[in-house]
Scaffold this motif. Structure first.
Motif, PDB file in Angstrom:
ATOM      1  N   ALA A 227       9.304  -6.728  -6.022  1.00  0.00           N
ATOM      2  CA  ALA A 227       7.946  -7.072  -5.614  1.00  0.00           C
ATOM      3  C   ALA A 227       6.959  -6.020  -6.096  1.00  0.00           C
ATOM      4  O   ALA A 227       7.316  -4.868  -6.358  1.00  0.00           O
ATOM      5  CB  ALA A 227       7.872  -7.199  -4.100  1.00  0.00           C
ATOM      6  N   ASN A 228       5.681  -6.416  -6.176  1.00  0.00           N
ATOM      7  CA  ASN A 228       4.601  -5.456  -6.417  1.00  0.00           C
ATOM      8  C   ASN A 228       4.160  -4.790  -5.123  1.00  0.00           C
ATOM      9  O   ASN A 228       3.866  -3.589  -5.101  1.00  0.00           O
ATOM     10  CB  ASN A 228       3.390  -6.160  -7.034  1.00  0.00           C
ATOM     11  CG  ASN A 228       3.682  -6.740  -8.392  1.00  0.00           C
ATOM     12  OD1 ASN A 228       3.662  -7.953  -8.568  1.00  0.00           O
ATOM     13  ND2 ASN A 228       3.950  -5.895  -9.364  1.00  0.00           N
ATOM     14  N   LEU A 229       4.113  -5.582  -4.066  1.00  0.00           N
ATOM     15  CA  LEU A 229       3.557  -5.115  -2.795  1.00  0.00           C
ATOM     16  C   LEU A 229       4.584  -5.318  -1.696  1.00  0.00           C
ATOM     17  O   LEU A 229       5.155  -6.412  -1.558  1.00  0.00           O
ATOM     18  CB  LEU A 229       2.282  -5.887  -2.455  1.00  0.00           C
ATOM     19  CG  LEU A 229       1.229  -5.997  -3.570  1.00  0.00           C
ATOM     20  CD1 LEU A 229       0.076  -6.894  -3.135  1.00  0.00           C
ATOM     21  CD2 LEU A 229       0.716  -4.615  -3.969  1.00  0.00           C
ATOM     22  N   VAL A 230       4.835  -4.266  -0.920  1.00  0.00           N
ATOM     23  CA  VAL A 230       5.726  -4.343   0.225  1.00  0.00           C
ATOM     24  C   VAL A 230       4.895  -4.030   1.463  1.00  0.00           C
ATOM     25  O   VAL A 230       4.189  -3.014   1.502  1.00  0.00           O
ATOM     26  CB  VAL A 230       6.896  -3.347   0.106  1.00  0.00           C
ATOM     27  CG1 VAL A 230       7.859  -3.512   1.284  1.00  0.00           C
ATOM     28  CG2 VAL A 230       7.643  -3.544  -1.219  1.00  0.00           C
ATOM     29  N   ILE A 231       4.984  -4.904   2.460  1.00  0.00           N
ATOM     30  CA  ILE A 231       4.174  -4.752   3.665  1.00  0.00           C
ATOM     31  C   ILE A 231       5.082  -4.569   4.878  1.00  0.00           C
ATOM     32  O   ILE A 231       6.277  -4.869   4.835  1.00  0.00           O
ATOM     33  CB  ILE A 231       3.237  -5.958   3.883  1.00  0.00           C
ATOM     34  CG1 ILE A 231       4.051  -7.232   4.095  1.00  0.00           C
ATOM     35  CG2 ILE A 231       2.292  -6.117   2.696  1.00  0.00           C
ATOM     36  CD1 ILE A 231       3.197  -8.441   4.476  1.00  0.00           C
ATOM     37  N   ALA A 232       4.496  -4.069   5.968  1.00  0.00           N
ATOM     38  CA  ALA A 232       5.242  -3.851   7.210  1.00  0.00           C
ATOM     39  C   ALA A 232       4.346  -4.187   8.383  1.00  0.00           C
ATOM     40  O   ALA A 232       3.123  -4.267   8.268  1.00  0.00           O
ATOM     41  CB  ALA A 232       5.719  -2.408   7.302  1.00  0.00           C
ATOM     42  N   GLY A 233       4.996  -4.327   9.543  1.00  0.00           N
ATOM     43  CA  GLY A 233       4.254  -4.575  10.763  1.00  0.00           C
ATOM     44  C   GLY A 233       4.020  -6.026  11.072  1.00  0.00           C
ATOM     45  O   GLY A 233       3.130  -6.356  11.860  1.00  0.00           O
ATOM     46  N   VAL A 234       4.809  -6.941  10.470  1.00  0.00           N
ATOM     47  CA  VAL A 234       4.654  -8.370  10.730  1.00  0.00           C
ATOM     48  C   VAL A 234       6.013  -8.968  11.043  1.00  0.00           C
ATOM     49  O   VAL A 234       7.059  -8.356  10.822  1.00  0.00           O
ATOM     50  CB  VAL A 234       4.029  -9.099   9.526  1.00  0.00           C
ATOM     51  CG1 VAL A 234       2.593  -8.675   9.327  1.00  0.00           C
ATOM     52  CG2 VAL A 234       4.837  -8.839   8.268  1.00  0.00           C
ATOM     53  N   GLU A 235       5.999 -10.200  11.563  1.00  0.00           N
ATOM     54  CA  GLU A 235       7.234 -10.921  11.849  1.00  0.00           C
ATOM     55  C   GLU A 235       7.927 -11.329  10.547  1.00  0.00           C
ATOM     56  O   GLU A 235       7.271 -11.506   9.518  1.00  0.00           O
ATOM     57  CB  GLU A 235       6.924 -12.183  12.664  1.00  0.00           C
ATOM     58  CG  GLU A 235       6.308 -11.911  14.028  1.00  0.00           C
ATOM     59  CD  GLU A 235       7.339 -11.469  15.037  1.00  0.00           C
ATOM     60  OE1 GLU A 235       8.538 -11.482  14.689  1.00  0.00           O
ATOM     61  OE2 GLU A 235       6.951 -11.102  16.150  1.00  0.00           O
ATOM     62  N   PRO A 236       9.241 -11.496  10.531  1.00  0.00           N
ATOM     63  CA  PRO A 236       9.931 -11.972   9.337  1.00  0.00           C
ATOM     64  C   PRO A 236       9.375 -13.317   8.865  1.00  0.00           C
ATOM     65  O   PRO A 236       9.179 -14.239   9.670  1.00  0.00           O
ATOM     66  CB  PRO A 236      11.388 -12.110   9.795  1.00  0.00           C
ATOM     67  CG  PRO A 236      11.518 -11.168  10.940  1.00  0.00           C
ATOM     68  CD  PRO A 236      10.183 -11.188  11.629  1.00  0.00           C
TER      69      PRO A 236
ATOM     70  N   TYR B  89       4.568  -1.180  -6.367  1.00  0.00           N
ATOM     71  CA  TYR B  89       5.410  -1.029  -7.549  1.00  0.00           C
ATOM     72  C   TYR B  89       4.766  -1.754  -8.720  1.00  0.00           C
ATOM     73  O   TYR B  89       4.251  -2.865  -8.564  1.00  0.00           O
ATOM     74  CB  TYR B  89       6.799  -1.637  -7.324  1.00  0.00           C
ATOM     75  CG  TYR B  89       7.605  -0.987  -6.220  1.00  0.00           C
ATOM     76  CD1 TYR B  89       8.321   0.186  -6.440  1.00  0.00           C
ATOM     77  CD2 TYR B  89       7.655  -1.562  -4.949  1.00  0.00           C
ATOM     78  CE1 TYR B  89       9.072   0.774  -5.434  1.00  0.00           C
ATOM     79  CE2 TYR B  89       8.400  -0.983  -3.929  1.00  0.00           C
ATOM     80  CZ  TYR B  89       9.106   0.191  -4.183  1.00  0.00           C
ATOM     81  OH  TYR B  89       9.852   0.765  -3.180  1.00  0.00           O
ATOM     82  N   ILE B  90       4.791  -1.117  -9.864  1.00  0.00           N
ATOM     83  CA  ILE B  90       4.460  -1.839 -11.090  1.00  0.00           C
ATOM     84  C   ILE B  90       5.698  -1.832 -11.975  1.00  0.00           C
ATOM     85  O   ILE B  90       6.575  -0.958 -11.871  1.00  0.00           O
ATOM     86  CB  ILE B  90       3.247  -1.239 -11.831  1.00  0.00           C
ATOM     87  CG1 ILE B  90       3.537   0.171 -12.324  1.00  0.00           C
ATOM     88  CG2 ILE B  90       1.997  -1.299 -10.981  1.00  0.00           C
ATOM     89  CD1 ILE B  90       2.486   0.701 -13.291  1.00  0.00           C
ATOM     90  N   TYR B  91       5.773  -2.819 -12.829  1.00  0.00           N
ATOM     91  CA  TYR B  91       6.898  -2.983 -13.753  1.00  0.00           C
ATOM     92  C   TYR B  91       6.299  -3.084 -15.156  1.00  0.00           C
ATOM     93  O   TYR B  91       6.089  -4.187 -15.674  1.00  0.00           O
ATOM     94  CB  TYR B  91       7.698  -4.238 -13.405  1.00  0.00           C
ATOM     95  CG  TYR B  91       8.195  -4.236 -11.974  1.00  0.00           C
ATOM     96  CD1 TYR B  91       9.459  -3.769 -11.656  1.00  0.00           C
ATOM     97  CD2 TYR B  91       7.364  -4.679 -10.930  1.00  0.00           C
ATOM     98  CE1 TYR B  91       9.901  -3.745 -10.337  1.00  0.00           C
ATOM     99  CE2 TYR B  91       7.796  -4.647  -9.609  1.00  0.00           C
ATOM    100  CZ  TYR B  91       9.063  -4.187  -9.324  1.00  0.00           C
ATOM    101  OH  TYR B  91       9.500  -4.161  -8.008  1.00  0.00           O
ATOM    102  N   PRO B  92       5.991  -1.945 -15.760  1.00  0.00           N
ATOM    103  CA  PRO B  92       5.279  -1.977 -17.042  1.00  0.00           C
ATOM    104  C   PRO B  92       5.961  -2.860 -18.083  1.00  0.00           C
ATOM    105  O   PRO B  92       5.309  -3.618 -18.789  1.00  0.00           O
ATOM    106  CB  PRO B  92       5.255  -0.506 -17.467  1.00  0.00           C
ATOM    107  CG  PRO B  92       5.385   0.257 -16.189  1.00  0.00           C
ATOM    108  CD  PRO B  92       6.285  -0.567 -15.327  1.00  0.00           C
TER     109      PRO B  92
END
Length: 846
Positions: free
Chosen positions: A748-757, A554-557
């Motif tokens: 957020a700019n970056l959302v990730i998956a596949g990791v522990e909380p 995501y960007i927030y211009p």
């Protein structure tokens, strides 16, 4: 009878009969004079009270009908100004029950300026080997501006002596009056009529006691003792009779009395002491005569003229006239204000100090000397910290954030009163130094160091405060910070009932346990803690067996406006290209955020790279565009301006009238769109952690708050979502938040998956695709995550659940900075689906 019924006006009236003012209906007065605070619970009157609308209306009518000239001239308009200013001086003295024969009024820029004037003008005598010098003594429960006087006296060889309240009251002696004939060394004792920290009122009789040398420290030191009575906090809600306490110097600020004007105060000087003051600098109007070519100067005979350098702020002084008119018209006088505000403060104290968690532990630690027995000894200030069900202090920043969600305005910190803060919170001098080394300074949000509080929460009342203000505040505390079922300490209530004869019997209003859900709308079961909730996200996803991936970009211009989601996006020197390159400012040039204007989230900017345009889009209004880049034509067409972002000065370029008109039309207030100047560099305050030599280079920022990137983890979001579900029940008015709704609130700019909380909190480095990043700190969250990014409405549950899980830290997501190879000319691109490689210290950037 339960807590809700105790928080009822009938219960208040049983406890205190003085509410409102005689004559007109109090609710109608508030509705007419303070319409702008509808929906706001303002509890920061000790910082500044609120001005009634009739004050500014009458004031501006006055200015529009009269010509006020410089009072140093002698034409008709100047004489009008001079006479009006003199009328205000008389009204000030009349308000404090004294006369021009006894006191003079010196107008200053505020209470602090008045204190500085005394420090610079007092006839200090330095200590020598043969003679004892002057003493500058101050109560340890004094405002910073009083203690700061020692910065001047220390350079003059004057002894600075801090005195505790206990010493004044317990070291009294019979004064040796005969010695004063021999020794006339001038000493100054300063103390507050009312503590701005706790609201404690110190005896006004101390004035005579010090002057007569019956009280410590005057009884231990020969000489002539003068008293400075810091009345700034006291006079906001209490009468001050100078016939009963003839202090030599009394500094005040008018905005604490009337709310308007600001930047104007006064020093009341007892005429018998005025001759002691010495003046070195002389400004316009202070000289009776002087020579420019020779060191010859004769000061003005009139005391006020002598110390008012230059032209006084005469238009502000005229506003004081209308301040007195409004104050007396609405309330009838300071005695009525004192009775009204004390009743509200004591009622709040009675309930808050008795409020308990379901396990019986108190929910608040109150910082006061007494138990609000009388308005003679206690002002309309309540200072406290909240405690969780384990007896641990809840940081004041968390309380402040939650209060903002409820539109409750409080004050937090140490309130420019380090002495009282240390005394009540038990902070030693060594701990104060350690807190500074840990990064804590006055005014920041570091509320706990090693689990110990660095400050507290203060609520304070003004003459326009209402019972509903108390009610909303108490319900807020019970709803957000008290473990269910809410209980009240009945024994303590009994003690408070008998603490003063002014309170009537309230047996029928003693509380019992609150039935499930009446206040907090949360199940009676124990709120989950971090330890009890780890099963929500840890160990059940086999996430280590999955690939770490980047799922969203995501960007927030435009800062604080809606997100623009992309799948592939260039990385520039400041972060994601065009992220937070623009911002919206109001008519005064102040940056707007969703804290002030939630509807910003309904504006959806879109960057269209092929056409080099930024599109401004919102429902119900035509789309417009502005150029992405500032070209030469823009530099000549649009003005360069200065703005502030998170305290940093930034150079910006205005984007023109079309964008300004579009934004103003949509938001319903004058606004402009500005963008960061391409020639301006803003460096990151924090150095990224990680230990790599490459982190020593400066990191440049756009208009972001803290760092180039903000990253969050879907697993962490899902855990918080489950926590919200566990805290809500069918009676909750808010809808359950889905994963995407929560993600959008964290912006957020970056959302990730596949990791522990929350595993991301512990990564010093990571590589996304082929771009290396460095951890730059955790993101501290504020009330802005309560804004639904689809509707602009505010909800409370996300911040409440996050605070419950994070043990009060209220952090979510991590800041990152990128590490582009030096001299790299190849454009880097981030893409969704890219693999993420967390890296330990030793293997990063080999």
């Amino acid at each position: 009878m339960d807590f809700q019924k105790l928080c009822h006006f009938d219960s208040f009236k049983q406890a205190w009969s003085h509410y409102g003012y005689h004559g007109e209906n109090f609710k109608e007065v508030i509705k007419r004079e303070f319409t702008r605070i509808k929906g706001t619970t303002y509890l920061d009157h000790a910082a500044t009270t609120l001005y009634p609308e009739s004050l500014v209306r009458d004031y501006f009518q006055d200015l529009s009908r009269n010509v006020y000239g410089n009072p140093h001239s002698h034409n008709p308009s100047s004489r009008l100004t001079h006479d009006t200013v003199e009328r205000v001086r008389y009204r000030v003295l009349q308000h404090f029950n004294t006369t021009p024969e006894e006191y003079s009024v010196i107008f200053t820029a505020g209470c602090t300026s008045a204190l500085k004037l005394v420090a610079e003008s007092f006839p200090w005598r330095p200590q020598t080997e043969s003679k004892a010098g002057s003493h500058f003594c101050y109560l340890t429960d004094s405002h910073t501006s009083v203690v700061g006087m020692r910065g001047l006296t220390s350079g003059l060889g004057v002894v600075a002596l801090p005195v505790s309240p206990w010493e004044v009251e317990n070291k009294a002696k019979d004064g040796a009056q005969g010695e004063d004939v021999i020794c006339q060394t001038p000493h100054l004792f300063c103390y507050p009529a009312q503590s701005n920290f706790s609201g404690r009122k110190y005896p006004l009789s101390h004035v005579n006691g010090i002057q007569a040398r019956h009280l410590y420290p005057a009884c231990d030191h020969q000489g002539r003792w003068f008293v400075l009575l810091d009345a700034a906090s006291h006079v906001s809600c209490s009468p001050l009779n100078l016939q009963e306490c003839p202090a030599d110097f009394i500094p005040i600020s008018f905005y604490k009395m009337f709310g308007f004007p600001t930047g104007l105060g006064a020093l009341l000087v007892r005429n018998d002491a005025a001759g002691m003051l010495k003046k070195t600098y002389f400004g316009g109007g202070t000289a009776a005569s002087y020579l420019s070519g020779e060191d010859y100067y004769v000061q003005a005979a009139n005391i006020s003229d002598r110390f008012e350098d230059g032209t006084v702020s005469f238009l502000d002084i005229i506003a004081v006239n209308h301040g007195f008119d409004a104050l007396y018209r609405i309330t009838g006088g300071m005695h009525n204000i004192q009775q009204h505000t004390f009743g509200l403060a004591r009622y709040t104290y009675m309930l808050l100090s008795s409020l308990c968690h379901g396990n019986g532990l108190p929910a608040a630690q109150i910082y006061s000397e007494g138990q609000f027995e009388s308005p003679i000894t206690q002002g309309a200030i309540l200072n406290f910290n909240l405690k969780d069900c384990y007896g641990q202090i809840i940081g004041y920043s968390q309380v402040d954030r939650m209060a903002s969600l409820y539109n409750i305005h409080v004050r937090t910190g140490c309130f420019c009163n380090t002495g009282a803060c240390q005394s009540f919170l038990g902070i030693t001098n060594q701990q104060m130094r350690r807190n500074l080394q840990a990064g804590h300074v006055c005014g920041d949000g570091i509320d706990l160091v090693d689990g110990q509080p660095t400050g507290s929460v203060r609520v304070s009342f003004g003459y326009m405060s209402t019972f509903e203000d108390c009610q909303k505040f108490l319900n807020f505390v019970a709803e957000c910070f008290v473990e269910k079922p809410v209980t009240v300490d009945q024994v303590r209530i009994e003690k408070l009932k008998t603490a003063t004869a002014a309170y009537q019997d309230v047996n029928e209003y003693l509380p019992i346990k609150i039935p499930n859900g009446e206040i907090c709308k949360v199940d009676e079961k124990e709120s989950p803690t971090e330890a009890s909730l780890r099963g929500f996200g840890h160990g059940d996803s086999n996430s280590h067996e999955e690939a770490y991936t980047l799922t969203n970009i995501y960007i927030y211009p435009i800062k604080s406006c809606g997100a623009y989601e992309v799948n592939d996006w260039p990385v520039g020197p400041l972060g994601l290209l065009y992220d937070r390159s623009w911002m919206v400012v109001n008519g005064n040039g102040v940056c707007l955020s969703q804290k002030r204007e939630p509807r910003l989230c309904l504006i959806h900017p879109q960057v269209h790279l092929p056409s080099n345009k930024l599109l401004l889009q919102a429902s119900g209004i035509d789309t417009i565009s502005v150029p992405l880049e500032n070209n030469t034509q823009m530099h000549t067409s649009y003005r360069v301006c200065q703005s502030k972002v998170c305290g940093d000065r930034v150079e910006t370029v205005d984007c023109g009238d079309e964008a300004a008109s579009w934004l103003s039309n949509f938001l319903g207030q004058p606004c402009r769109l500005i963008r960061q100047s391409p020639d301006f560099t803003r460096d990151m305050k924090k150095r990224p952690s990680g230990g790599s030599k490459t982190t020593a280079t400066s990191t440049s920022l756009s208009l972001v708050n803290e760092a180039q990137y903000l990253m969050i983890n879907r697993a962490s979001v899902e855990l918080i979502q489950k926590l919200i579900s566990s805290r809500q029940d069918d009676s909750e008015g808010e809808q359950l938040l889905d994963t995407q709704n929560i993600i959008s609130r964290f912006r957020a700019n970056l959302v990730i998956a596949g990791v522990e909380p929350f595993e991301e909190d512990n990564w010093p480095h990571l590589i996304i695709g082929n771009i290396p990043f460095v951890f730059a700190g955790q993101c501290g969250r504020c009330q802005m995550i309560g804004v639904d990014q689809k509707t602009g409405t505010k909800t409370k549950e996300l911040l409440m659940s996050l605070a419950a899980y994070r043990n009060g830290k209220v952090t979510f997501g991590v800041y990152l900075t990128h590490q582009l190879p030096e001299g790299s000319t190849n454009a880097s691109v981030l893409s969704t689906g890219s693999l993420i490689q967390p890296e330990p210290h030793s293997s990063f950037l080999k």
